[in-house]
Design an enzyme around this catalytic site. Structure first.
Site, PDB file in Angstrom:
ATOM      1  N   ARG A 128       0.854  -1.186   0.000  1.00 37.58           N
ATOM      2  CA  ARG A 128       0.000   0.000   0.000  1.00 37.58           C
ATOM      3  C   ARG A 128       0.887   1.232   0.000  1.00 37.58           C
ATOM      4  NH1 ARG A 128      -1.266   3.679   3.308  1.00 37.58           N
ATOM      5  NH2 ARG A 128      -0.325   2.634   5.090  1.00 37.58           N
ATOM      6  N   ILE A 129       0.519   2.195  -0.837  1.00 34.09           N
ATOM      7  CA  ILE A 129       1.115   3.518  -0.749  1.00 34.09           C
ATOM      8  C   ILE A 129      -0.018   4.491  -0.491  1.00 34.09           C
ATOM      9  CG2 ILE A 129       3.218   3.101  -2.067  1.00 34.09           C
ATOM     10  CD1 ILE A 129       1.897   4.168  -4.535  1.00 34.09           C
ATOM     11  N   SER A 130       0.321   5.593   0.152  1.00 36.84           N
ATOM     12  CA  SER A 130      -0.703   6.474   0.713  1.00 36.84           C
ATOM     13  C   SER A 130      -1.293   7.500  -0.219  1.00 36.84           C
ATOM     14  CB  SER A 130      -0.126   7.219   1.916  1.00 36.84           C
ATOM     15  OG  SER A 130       0.314   6.302   2.868  1.00 36.84           O
ATOM     16  N   THR A 131      -0.794   7.620  -1.406  1.00 35.53           N
ATOM     17  CA  THR A 131      -1.216   8.740  -2.225  1.00 35.53           C
ATOM     18  C   THR A 131      -1.502   8.323  -3.659  1.00 35.53           C
ATOM     19  OG1 THR A 131      -0.544  10.909  -3.032  1.00 35.53           O
ATOM     20  CG2 THR A 131       1.192   9.328  -2.719  1.00 35.53           C
ATOM     21  N   ILE A 154      -3.959   4.100  -1.512  1.00 37.23           N
ATOM     22  CA  ILE A 154      -4.971   4.762  -0.680  1.00 37.23           C
ATOM     23  C   ILE A 154      -4.418   4.924   0.728  1.00 37.23           C
ATOM     24  CG2 ILE A 154      -6.089   2.632   0.075  1.00 37.23           C
ATOM     25  CD1 ILE A 154      -8.801   4.054  -0.427  1.00 37.23           C
TER      26      ILE A 154
END
Length: 189
Positions: free
Chosen positions: A9-12, A37
């Site tokens: 997962r990456i946040s952006t 997300i």
């Protein structure tokens, strides 16, 4: 046959942030699920698909606990789903996170470390808020800059004379054409 499923997962949504670092560490997985997300949101489509696909004996491999969840409550709920499917969870960077053995210490460590991750996230949010408050007290403006009134008045005056195009007025005043059009619209011109 048991599968090893990787989860990243990456946040952006920003294209500059990439999965490369996580992908390199999860290269031996049968399948990798990717979410782009925030971890604070529970609705993560790829994670939900992974949890749905899990079978007994499968392993979920993550790079680190913060890629899976940002709150203890959410982390424990995810682990419970994985356990209920007869699968296990392992982390590459958090070696203590390995639910493959029936060790009561695993659940304890999971709860403690999940709590620490939650606390760290809240501390970061608090420091950001404090920094913003200090900056604002020193006069730093956040958000979109406001158009200067004198420049706007000049732009409106030039427009009303019909001697210049909006492009020329933008060059004269230093305002963007969008700002000029917005101000004209507000004024009803």
């Amino acid at each position: 046959m048991a599968n090893i499923y990787g989860y990243m997962r990456i946040s952006t949504l920003n294209e500059s942030q990439k999965f490369d670092r996580q992908e390199a560490q999860l290269k031996d997985c049968n399948h990798i699920y990717r979410d782009r997300i925030s971890g604070s949101k529970r609705e993560r489509p790829a994670l939900n698909a992974l949890l749905e696909d899990l079978q007994e004996g499968d392993t979920v491999l993550i790079v680190s606990i913060d890629r899976l969840s940002r709150s203890t409550k959410d982390l424990l709920a995810i682990v419970e789903v994985i356990d209920s499917k007869g699968a296990c969870l392992k982390s590459i960077n958090d070696s203590w996170l390995d639910t493959s053995s029936d060790n009561p210490m695993n659940e304890f460590l999971l709860t403690v470390m999940g709590g620490l991750a939650t606390m760290e996230r809240k501390q970061i949010q608090s420091r950001v808020k404090e920094g913003v408050a200090v900056a604002q007290s020193k006069g730093v403006q956040f958000g979109r800059p406001k158009a200067r009134t004198a420049k706007v008045e000049l732009a409106l005056e030039l427009y009303s004379k019909r001697e210049h195009t909006v492009k020329e007025i933008a060059e004269i005043t230093g305002l963007s054409r969008a700002t000029i059009y917005n101000k004209l619209k507000e004024k009803g011109s």
